[in-house]
Design an enzyme around this catalytic site. Structure first.
Site, PDB file in Angstrom:
ATOM      1  CE1 TYR A  29      23.367  57.035  85.136  1.00 39.40           C
ATOM      2  CE2 TYR A  29      24.803  58.624  86.215  1.00 39.40           C
ATOM      3  CZ  TYR A  29      24.132  57.412  86.219  1.00 39.40           C
ATOM      4  OH  TYR A  29      24.221  56.583  87.307  1.00 39.40           O
ATOM      5  CG  HIS A  34      22.370  67.536  82.144  1.00 39.13           C
ATOM      6  ND1 HIS A  34      22.801  66.428  82.823  1.00 39.13           N
ATOM      7  CD2 HIS A  34      23.157  67.627  81.047  1.00 39.13           C
ATOM      8  CE1 HIS A  34      23.800  65.854  82.160  1.00 39.13           C
ATOM      9  NE2 HIS A  34      24.036  66.564  81.082  1.00 39.13           N
ATOM     10  CB  SER A 183      30.891  65.463  85.171  1.00 38.22           C
ATOM     11  OG  SER A 183      31.127  64.560  84.112  1.00 38.22           O
TER      12      SER A 183
HETATM   13  P1  AMP Z   1      26.646  66.335  78.519  1.00 40.29           P
HETATM   14  O1  AMP Z   1      25.389  65.562  78.783  1.00 40.29           O
HETATM   15  O2  AMP Z   1      27.762  66.025  79.472  1.00 40.29           O
HETATM   16  O3  AMP Z   1      27.065  66.284  77.067  1.00 40.29           O
HETATM   17  O4  AMP Z   1      26.278  67.845  78.808  1.00 40.29           O
HETATM   18  C1  AMP Z   1      25.188  68.459  78.182  1.00 40.29           C
HETATM   19  C2  AMP Z   1      25.230  69.933  78.466  1.00 40.29           C
HETATM   20  O5  AMP Z   1      25.205  70.147  79.880  1.00 40.29           O
HETATM   21  C3  AMP Z   1      26.530  70.595  77.962  1.00 40.29           C
HETATM   22  O6  AMP Z   1      26.218  71.882  77.438  1.00 40.29           O
HETATM   23  C4  AMP Z   1      27.358  70.704  79.207  1.00 40.29           C
HETATM   24  O7  AMP Z   1      28.297  71.760  79.170  1.00 40.29           O
HETATM   25  C5  AMP Z   1      26.284  70.961  80.248  1.00 40.29           C
HETATM   26  N1  AMP Z   1      26.786  70.600  81.578  1.00 40.29           N
HETATM   27  C6  AMP Z   1      27.323  69.418  81.966  1.00 40.29           C
HETATM   28  N2  AMP Z   1      27.730  69.477  83.247  1.00 40.29           N
HETATM   29  C7  AMP Z   1      27.447  70.736  83.680  1.00 40.29           C
HETATM   30  C8  AMP Z   1      27.635  71.422  84.910  1.00 40.29           C
HETATM   31  N3  AMP Z   1      28.195  70.846  85.950  1.00 40.29           N
HETATM   32  N4  AMP Z   1      27.218  72.711  84.988  1.00 40.29           N
HETATM   33  C9  AMP Z   1      26.646  73.321  83.917  1.00 40.29           C
HETATM   34  N5  AMP Z   1      26.444  72.722  82.730  1.00 40.29           N
HETATM   35  C10 AMP Z   1      26.833  71.453  82.598  1.00 40.29           C
END
Ligand code: AMP
Length: 292
Positions: A29, A34, A183
């Site tokens: 998503y 990302h 997010s």
């Molecule tokens: P997730 O898909 O939510 O598990 O996130 C995957 C990676 O993207 C993780 O390392 C998160 O910390 C990073 N991430 C998610 N949201 C953000 C954001 N707003 N800014 C920077 N990195 C992010």
């Protein structure tokens, strides 16, 4: 761009080339947060791998595993546009072929607080999947966002404890124009929740302004209380935790210690429910000698 659905396909795509591999693990998503990780990876590596895997191991029984947002087609289009070389989208069976398997157990000094306390077993699940993914991809650099700061602390410790031959690179939190941290879970918020969710960033900002003055008459306990009170001005906000710890060791700061008596890095981290949606945010400051 290639799409690999099995470990074999992925490793064929990785080949035996000598170029630097940058790896961005995600749960999909995809959004601009990302993208920032992919951009950071592109700056240092010639070959970029992103994984999209909603890892059941890191979800508790009453969490949002079943309704976690998914959009494989949209994600692939974004990854292609961002210049990713391989997207690894394994099935649960591909990642966990046996119901019984070994797990990483993260040391409790890192998990008995913040999200680790609120979500027992969560970081064991994160560490296990990152260990598996990193063994599969064998990257030179692996990328994580600071939005999930405790995750960064856990992964850095794992890489160091197990001498994993890769470097952890962190990327600052990417925010919406009003300050809400981007997010995948933000899509759960209704209009009222969405407009109040900026309170997290506002609380960090207010406390930050005070911390930067390094006051001699304010304690860490008072700063945490100030952040809690600020968050509670949003009627829909239900605090899960607000805590101030040392960074990156995540040790408790004495509640009655004044800010000016501290030196080193500190983190203010929070998790707040809006309806059923749990949002997290944090900020890190350098205090005292070498402080900004
Ligand atoms: P997730 O898909 O939510 O598990 O996130 C995957 C990676 O993207 C993780 O390392 C998160 O910390 C990073 N991430 C998610 N949201 C953000 C954001 N707003 N800014 C920077 N990195 C992010």
């Amino acid at each position: 761009m290639r799409v690999a659905k099995t470990i074999k396909e992925l490793q064929e795509a990785l080949g035996k080339s000598k170029v630097l591999i940058g790896f961005v693990p995600t749960m999909g998503y995809l959004h601009e947060g990302h993208r920032a990780l992919v951009d950071a990876a592109k700056a240092k590596n010639q070959f970029i791998v992103i994984s999209i895997f909603v890892n059941p191991l890191q979800f508790g029984p009453n969490e949002d595993l079943d309704r976690y947002p998914r959009d494989e087609e949209g994600d692939l289009a974004k990854a292609r546009e961002w210049g990713v070389d391989v997207v690894f989208i394994p099935s649960v069976e591909e990642m966990y072929p046996q119901s019984e398997h070994m797990n990483i157990q993260v040391s409790s000094d890192l998990t008995d607080k913040l999200c680790g306390k609120a979500r027992p077993g969560h970081f064991d699940g994160v560490a296990t999947v990152v260990m598996k993914l990193s063994q599969i991809v064998q990257p030179d650099h692996i990328y994580f966002g600071m939005k999930d700061a405790q995750q960064v602390a856990v992964i850095k410790r794992m890489v160091s404890d197990f001498h994993l031959p890769m470097q952890v690179v962190t990327v600052d939190t990417v925010r919406e124009s009003d300050g809400l941290a981007k997010s995948s879970r933000n899509v759960y918020l209704n209009e009222a929740e969405r407009s109040q969710a900026i309170i997290l960033q506002q609380a960090l900002h207010d406390v930050g302004k005070l911390i930067e003055r390094q006051p001699s008459n304010v304690t860490w306990g008072e700063l945490v209380e100030m952040a809690r009170r600020r968050i509670q001005t949003a009627p829909l906000a239900k605090i899960d935790y607000v805590d101030m710890l040392t960074w990156p060791d995540l040790a408790h700061l004495p509640q009655d210690q004044q800010v000016a008596q501290t030196s080193g890095e500190v983190i203010l981290a929070m998790a707040v429910y809006f309806g059923k949606t749990r949002l997290i945010d944090n900020q890190i400051w350098k205090i005292g000698h070498g402080g900004e």
